[in-house]
Design a protein around this motif. Sequence first.
Motif, short mmCIF file in Angstrom:
data_model
loop_
_atom_site.label_atom_id
_atom_site.label_comp_id
_atom_site.label_asym_id
_atom_site.label_seq_id
_atom_site.Cartn_x
_atom_site.Cartn_y
_atom_site.Cartn_z
N ASP A 9 37.61 23.64 74.31
CA ASP A 9 36.24 23.72 74.25
C ASP A 9 35.82 22.19 74.36
O ASP A 9 35.86 21.54 73.25
CB ASP A 9 35.68 24.44 73.15
CG ASP A 9 34.07 24.67 73.18
OD1 ASP A 9 33.51 24.15 74.10
OD2 ASP A 9 33.65 25.08 72.10
N GLU A 145 24.15 32.81 71.88
CA GLU A 145 24.31 32.73 70.40
C GLU A 145 25.09 34.06 70.04
O GLU A 145 26.12 34.02 69.08
CB GLU A 145 23.19 32.40 69.56
CG GLU A 145 22.36 31.07 69.73
CD GLU A 145 23.31 30.20 69.57
OE1 GLU A 145 24.25 29.97 68.56
OE2 GLU A 145 23.54 29.16 70.35
N LYS A 148 29.03 33.65 70.86
CA LYS A 148 29.51 32.93 70.15
C LYS A 148 29.79 33.54 68.76
O LYS A 148 30.98 33.57 68.42
CB LYS A 148 28.78 31.60 69.80
CG LYS A 148 28.97 30.86 71.22
CD LYS A 148 28.02 29.23 70.80
CE LYS A 148 28.35 28.33 71.91
NZ LYS A 148 29.83 27.94 71.74
N ALA A 149 29.02 34.47 68.41
CA ALA A 149 29.01 35.09 66.90
C ALA A 149 30.18 36.17 66.83
O ALA A 149 31.09 36.17 66.41
CB ALA A 149 27.82 35.78 66.60
N SER A 151 32.76 35.87 69.46
CA SER A 151 33.89 35.35 69.59
C SER A 151 34.41 34.71 68.06
O SER A 151 35.70 34.74 67.84
CB SER A 151 33.79 34.06 70.37
OG SER A 151 34.99 33.25 70.42
N MET A 152 33.53 34.47 67.17
CA MET A 152 34.11 33.92 65.91
C MET A 152 34.48 35.19 64.90
O MET A 152 35.21 35.10 64.16
CB MET A 152 32.97 33.25 64.94
CG MET A 152 32.66 31.66 65.55
SD MET A 152 31.62 30.80 64.56
CE MET A 152 30.29 31.52 64.79
N LYS A 174 34.86 26.03 63.24
CA LYS A 174 35.35 27.38 63.65
C LYS A 174 35.00 28.10 65.15
O LYS A 174 35.54 28.71 65.84
CB LYS A 174 34.81 28.43 62.58
CG LYS A 174 35.41 29.70 62.75
CD LYS A 174 35.11 30.73 61.60
CE LYS A 174 35.89 32.15 61.79
NZ LYS A 174 35.57 32.94 60.82
N GLU A 175 33.47 27.63 65.29
CA GLU A 175 32.73 28.16 66.48
C GLU A 175 33.76 27.52 67.91
O GLU A 175 33.97 28.20 68.64
CB GLU A 175 31.40 27.58 66.57
CG GLU A 175 30.74 27.80 68.05
CD GLU A 175 29.40 26.95 68.18
OE1 GLU A 175 29.24 26.68 69.12
OE2 GLU A 175 28.76 27.30 66.89
N HIS A 176 33.95 26.31 67.87
CA HIS A 176 34.74 25.69 69.06
C HIS A 176 36.15 26.08 68.67
O HIS A 176 36.66 26.10 70.03
CB HIS A 176 34.50 23.97 68.78
CG HIS A 176 33.27 23.59 68.63
ND1 HIS A 176 32.41 23.75 69.96
CD2 HIS A 176 32.29 23.33 67.74
CE1 HIS A 176 31.23 23.02 69.65
NE2 HIS A 176 30.99 23.10 68.40
N CYS A 178 37.52 28.84 67.93
CA CYS A 178 37.47 30.21 68.62
C CYS A 178 37.21 30.47 69.81
O CYS A 178 37.94 31.09 70.61
CB CYS A 178 36.53 31.24 67.53
SG CYS A 178 37.01 31.58 66.05
N ASP A 179 36.35 29.57 70.44
CA ASP A 179 36.25 29.37 71.94
C ASP A 179 37.30 28.86 72.60
O ASP A 179 37.85 29.52 73.64
CB ASP A 179 34.86 28.40 72.17
CG ASP A 179 33.72 29.25 71.93
OD1 ASP A 179 33.77 30.68 71.59
OD2 ASP A 179 32.51 28.77 72.02
#
Length: 192
Positions: A9, A145, A148-149, A151-152, A174-176, A178-179
């Motif tokens: 990502d 958004e 992304k939620a 995904s996390m 964590k967001e990145h 998980c992506d």
Amino acid sequence: MPVFAIGMDIGREGAAVLIKDRSAIFVLHWHQHVKNKQKVYRLTTASTNSPRACVTDGLIGSWGLAEGIYSAVASYCMFAGGRIHIAAEDVYLGVNPGTTIALAKFGGAVVSRLEPFDPTKEATWVRPTIWRKELWNLSSRTPREEAKAISMERIPSMVEHLPQLLDTIGNKGKEHICDAAGVALYKLATTK
């Protein structure tokens, strides 16, 4: 023979995750911060081979960051025997064309250096809506958004050892991460 994939990502803050048969081996997170009145980057890595995270701080400029990312990822590519499917999430196209161009150049600088490790010698670039549709049949109309939620929430349970690696680096990025793991799972799912 095990199948390896690395998902990335790419952005000013970003991540890379190396997966072997749906099990995370290595995570890398980077972000920009100010140190001694200068904008620098910090790389944080964690692997299943080490109980602690490794931090490299003070990388200057996007090219310094690109070299740092390449060095960290390439060492794990060598560890895996040098045959890893490479995939990166397409750069998010914001309203500022200058930022979009800079991120595209940066992404190309990182990914092109890793392509020799890919069996096809060519990395896969995938839009977020495509990999999310492949993994969860998520509509392309799902707000960014919300996607992304999701995904996390879902990715850590889909990739063995990922929750432990996230804990090792303190859940930073964590967001990145998980992506990036989602992109790697997409590559594994679509590789024949």
